[in-house]
Enzyme design. Structure first.
Site, mmCIF file in Angstrom:
data_model
loop_
_atom_site.group_PDB
_atom_site.id
_atom_site.type_symbol
_atom_site.label_atom_id
_atom_site.label_comp_id
_atom_site.label_asym_id
_atom_site.label_seq_id
_atom_site.Cartn_x
_atom_site.Cartn_y
_atom_site.Cartn_z
ATOM 1 N N ILE A 24 1.156 -1.119 0.223
ATOM 2 C CA ILE A 24 0.039 0.154 0.007
ATOM 3 C C ILE A 24 0.735 1.397 0.296
ATOM 4 C CG2 ILE A 24 -2.482 -0.982 1.441
ATOM 5 C CD1 ILE A 24 -1.212 0.609 3.770
ATOM 6 N N GLY A 25 1.799 1.388 -0.244
ATOM 7 C CA GLY A 25 3.049 2.695 -0.222
ATOM 8 C C GLY A 25 4.369 1.345 0.165
ATOM 9 N N THR A 31 8.913 -0.750 2.538
ATOM 10 C CA THR A 31 7.448 -0.982 1.984
ATOM 11 C C THR A 31 6.950 -1.890 2.668
ATOM 12 O OG1 THR A 31 9.037 -2.211 -0.201
ATOM 13 C CG2 THR A 31 6.843 -2.314 0.444
ATOM 14 N N ASP A 140 12.911 12.888 11.449
ATOM 15 C CA ASP A 140 12.016 13.429 9.846
ATOM 16 C C ASP A 140 10.838 13.529 9.897
ATOM 17 O OD1 ASP A 140 12.732 13.055 7.227
ATOM 18 O OD2 ASP A 140 12.521 10.471 7.458
#
Length: 700
Positions: A24-25, A31, A140
Site C-alpha cells: 500500500i506504499g 515498503t 524526519d
C-alpha cells in the site's frame, strides 16, 4: 543478501503471524504492506525494511532498542506500534490508518486553509511534545510521516526509525544521505546535536507547504537545500494570516530562540479567530481488490448425511461447540476436525428429448401420474366385473345362444362401467392439488427460499429474530422441516436472522473521566466504535479525557455502530498578565498564580533597577499559554559590585592597572612616583565598588 521484489513478499507470513496481502506504499528504505494479523483476526500495516539492512549488525541492534521504546509511546497523535521483528528482514507492525498521509493529500493538489493548518499543526505539536518529554526526537518530520485515520485524526509515524537508520550509517539508493533534506532543520544541516526543537522547525516547513504547496529554501541540490536555511529565518507566506507569528517563531534558524513543541501548540491555539476547520480532504490509503485475497475461514458447521436426510434430532444444534452426535460436529476456528463422509450419487445423463427445466419436468411427471392412476383403476374395475360370480359349469359350448349373448352383454356393460370409473378417477386426480417436498432452507438466503416457495404456491409466514452468527436475511429455522410433502396453498414458517442483536451503549457515568483511548478500547470490546468527537475546554479534566456521551445518543446501537462522545480539550488557555515589569517580584507572583500559572524566578544584576524589581517576563505579558505553564520572571539583583583586590599592593603601576581593568575598573590617577611599587589605593583595598569606578593608586 538480495533484495526481494515487492510482489515476491505478497502471501508471505512474517513472524508466523502477519500475512502480507499487498503493498500500500513504498519508500527509499521500506515498503508498507496491508496484512492480516492471523492471531487477533485484524488488519494491520507492516513496514518491511530493505533486505540489505538485515546484514547491518549495528542497525539491527539499534532497531531492536528503538522499536521497543517506540512501542511504549501511547498518545492519540502518535501511531501505535503493535509489534516488531527481524527474521530475514526487519519489520514493524503498526495500526492501519485509512485516511492516508498529508503527502498523498498534497500530491492530489489539495492545499489546506489556515484553520485546517492550525488544527493539523496543533495535533502534530501535541504528539511531538508527548514524545519529546519522553526523550524521543523524531528527526524526519515530513508530510509522508503525518497520517490520518478515517475521521481525520492525525498520527505521527516512524518514531525511533529515523534514528535507528541514521546511527546504522544506512544510505538510500544512489548514495543519498538518509533523511528528507527538504524538511531538515538548520542544525541538522550543520551536523549539530539535535533536540525536540529540530522537529518543530521541520513541522513549520510542512505547515507552510500545506498552505502553499511549496517548501521554502528548496534548491537544485541537497547541499544547496540544507545550507540555504542556515542563518536565515523561515519566510512566512501571506496565506498564513493569523498563523504568521506562530510559524515565524517555529521557523527561527536559532534553536535557542525557537519554541518547544508544547509552546508551539499554544502559539497555534492563540492565533486569532480562524473559526472551525472544515473536514480535511483525506486521500485514503491504496486499495486492494478483496477478490485477490483468499477468504477468511469462517466458523464451520459440519453436517452429516443423516441430517441432510432429515433423520437427525434437531436438538443437536443446541449442543455446545465441539459436541459430536450422530455424525454432526459443531466447531470453532482453530479446532482441527474431519468432515464426515458423504455419499456420491451418480445419475444417468438425460435423454435428448428429456426436459431439463424443473418446471417442465414437474408438469410431465404430473401428467404421467394421472394417466397411470386412471389406467390402474380402470383395469381394476374391469377385472372385478369379469370375475364376479361363480364360473359357468362346463366350457359353455353346449349353452343355449341366449345365455351366451346375455354373458357378452354383461361383460360389455362392466367394461363400460370400468371405463367410466377410470375417467372419474382421472378427473379426480387432475383436480387434486400438486405437492412439493420441502428442502432445508436453513443457512441460505431468505430471498431464494421465498422465490422457490412462491413457485409452488405455498404460503410463507416469516418471523425475524436476532442471531449472533448468521448474517441478516439468512434463514435460521423453518417449520415444517426438510422432507415434508406439502400441497399448494399450505403454509411454511421461516425464521429469518436480523443479524446480531443491538449493543447497549455504556452510560455516561461509566465512561466519563476515562481517556479517549481507554474508552475506544472498551467500546471495541463490545462491538462499537467511536463516532464524532466534540471537544470542549474543561477546567477539571485534562486533554483527551472523555466527559460523556453526545446529546441524543441512543441507549442501544447496532453492532459496529458509532458512539458520539464529548471530550475535554483541557483547561481554558491562560493569558500572561500585563504590566508586571517594573513592579515587585511578590506582586508578579500573586498575579501569575491567580491565573494558575507557575512563576520561575531568575535574578540578574542591573545598575539602574532596585533589588527585587521585575525586569522582564518570558512569555511576555499578553501571551496565551496553557494552564499550569511556567513563566520566567527576571528580577533585579541591583548593580554588580567589585572588590578592589589587596593583591595590587606591591605591584608596579602597569601590573596594578591591568589587574583593575580585568575587574572592570580603571586607574584614574597616581599619587607618588610611577616607578615605585603600589602601596595603596583610593577607594581603599578591600572596598566593594561598582564596575567602571575610577581608582587612584598610591606609591612611595
Amino acid at each position: 543478501m538480495a533484495i526481494s521484489r515487492v510482489s515476491d513478499r505478497v502471501g508471505q507470513v512474517l513472524g508466523g503471524r502477519y500475512r502480507l496481502l499487498g503493498p500500500i506504499g513504498t519508500g527509499a528504505s521500506a515498503t508498507v504492506y496491508l496484512a492480516d494479523d492471523v492471531v487477533l483476526r485484524r488488519r494491520v500495516a507492516v513496514k518491511v525494511l530493505h533486505a540489505a539492512l538485515a546484514d547491518d549488525a549495528a542497525f539491527l541492534k539499534r532497531f531492536q532498542a528503538e522499536a521497543q521504546a517506540a512501542a511504549a509511546l501511547n498518545h492519540p497523535h502518535v501511531m501505535g506500534v503493535h509489534d516488531w521483528g527481524q527474521g530475514d528482514v526487519p519489520y514493524l507492525v503498526t495500526e492501519l490508518l485509512g485516511g492516508g498521509s498529508l503527502r498523498a493529500m498534497l500530491d492530489l493538489g489539495h492545499h489546506l486553509d489556515p484553520s485546517q493548518v492550525r488544527d493539523v499543526g496543533i495535533e502534530a505539536a501535541r504528539g511531538l511534545d508527548y514524545a519529546h518529554r519522553r526523550g524521543f526526537v523524531h528527526r524526519d518530520i515530513k508530510p509522508a510521516n503525518l497520517l490520518f485515520d478515517d475521521e481525520g485524526r492525525l498520527r505521527i509515524a516512524d518514531f525511533g526509525l529515523a534514528r535507528a537508520l541514521a546511527e546504522a550509517a544506512w544510505t538510500e539508493p544512489m548514495g543519498a544521505v538518509l533523511g528528507t533534506a527538504r524538511y531538515a532543520s538548520p542544525e541538522q544541516a550543520q551536523g549539530r546535536p539535535l533536540d525536540g526543537r529540530s522537529d518543530v522547525y521541520s513541522l513549520a516547513l510542512v505547515l507552510v507547504e500545506a498552505l502553499t504547496g511549496e517548501v521554502p529554501f528548496t534548491a537544485d541540490t541537497t547541499l544547496g537545500t540544507l545550507m540555504a536555511r542556515v542563518g536565515h529565518p523561515l519566510p512566512i507566506p501571506e496565506q498564513a494570516g493569523p498563523l504568521t507569528a506562530a510559524l515565524a517563531a517555529a521557523g527561527n534558524d536559532d534553536p535557542a530562540e525557537r519554541p518547544d513543541a508544547g509552546s508551539f501548540a499554544t502559539l497555534l491555539m492563540a492565533a486569532g479567530d480562524l473559526g472551525p476547520a472544515s473536514p480535511l480532504p483525506l486521500a485514503g490509503t491504496a486499495t486492494i481488490d478483496p477478490d485477490a485475497f483468499e477468504p477468511r475461514e469462517p466458523t464451520t458447521l459440519f453436517v452429516s448425511e443423516r441430517q441432510l436426510r432429515a433423520e437427525l434430532d434437531p436438538e443437536i444444534m443446541a449442543a455446545p461447540p465441539g459436541t459430536t452426535t450422530n455424525g454432526l460436529t459443531i466447531v470453532h476456528e482453530g479446532i482441527e476436525v474431519v468432515q464426515p463422509e458423504t455419499v456420491r450419487v451418480d445419475r444417468d445423463p438425460p435423454a435428448d428429448d428429456e426436459p431439463r427445466s424443473r418446471a417442465e419436468r414437474r408438469r410431465r411427471r404430473k401428467e404421467e401420474q394421472r394417466a397411470q392412476k386412471a389406467d390402474a383403476e380402470a383395469l381394476a374395475l374391469a377385472g372385478a366385473g369379469v370375475d364376479d360370480g361363480p364360473p359357468p359349469i362346463g366350457d359353455g359350448a353346449g349353452e343355449p345362444p341366449r345365455r351366451r349373448r346375455r354373458a357378452r352383454y354383461v361383460v360389455a356393460a362392466l367394461v363400460v362401467l370400468a371405463l367410466l370409473g377410470g375417467g372419474s378417477a382421472a378427473a379426480w386426480y387432475s383436480t387434486r392439488p400438486a405437492t412439493f417436498v420441502l428442502p432445508s432452507y436453513v443457512g441460505g438466503p431468505v430471498d431464494a427460499a421465498l422465490a422457490e416457495l412462491a413457485e409452488h404456491d405455498l404460503v410463507v409466514e416469516q418471523r425475524q429474530e436476532f442471531d449472533d452468527v448468521e448474517a441478516e436475511g439468512t434463514v435460521i429455522g423453518q417449520d415444517p422441516g426438510a422432507g415434508v410433502e406439502l400441497e399448494e396453498g399450505e403454509a411454511v414458517a421461516l425464521v429469518v436472522s436480523r443479524g446480531p442483536p443491538p449493543v447497549a451503549v455504556p452510560p455516561a457515568d461509566q465512561i466519563g473521566g476515562k481517556s479517549l483511548q481507554q474508552v475506544t478500547d472498551e467500546l471495541a470490546a463490545i462491538g462499537l466504535t467511536v463516532g464524532e468527537v466534540t471537544r470542549t475546554y474543561d477546567e477539571n479534566w485534562d486533554y483527551d479525557t472523555v466527559l460523556g456521551l453526545a446529546e441524543g445518543t441512543p441507549a442501544e446501537l447496532p453492532r459496529g455502530g458509532a458512539v458520539a462522545l464529548t471530550v475535554s480539550d483541557g483547561p481554558f488557555p491562560r493569558t500572561v498578565p500585563a504590566g508586571l515589569v517594573g513592579g515587585t517580584y511578590d506582586a508578579a507572583v500573586a498575579a501569575l498564580e491567580a491565573e494558575a500559572l507557575v512563576p520561575e524566578k531568575v535574578e540578574q544584576f542591573d545598575d539602574e533597577a532596585a533589588v527585587g524589581t521585575v525586569l522582564s517576563l518570558d512569555p511576555q505579558g499578553g501571551a496565551t499559554v496553557e494552564r499550569g505553564s511556567s513563566v520566567t520572571v527576571v528580577v533585579s539583583k541591583g548593580p554588580e559590585l567589585v572588590t578592589i583586590p589587596s593583591s595590587i599592593v606591591g605591584m608596579t603601576i602597569l601590573e596594578a592597572s591591568t589587574a583593575l581593568q580585568n575587574l572592570g575598573l580603571y586607574v584614574g590617577g597616581i599619587q607618588g612616583s610611577p616607578l615605585s611599587p603600589v602601596t595603596g589605593s583610593d577607594p581603599a583595598v578591600g572596598q566593594a565598588v561598582r564596575k567602571e569606578t575610577s581608582v587612584s593608586l598610591t606609591t612611595r
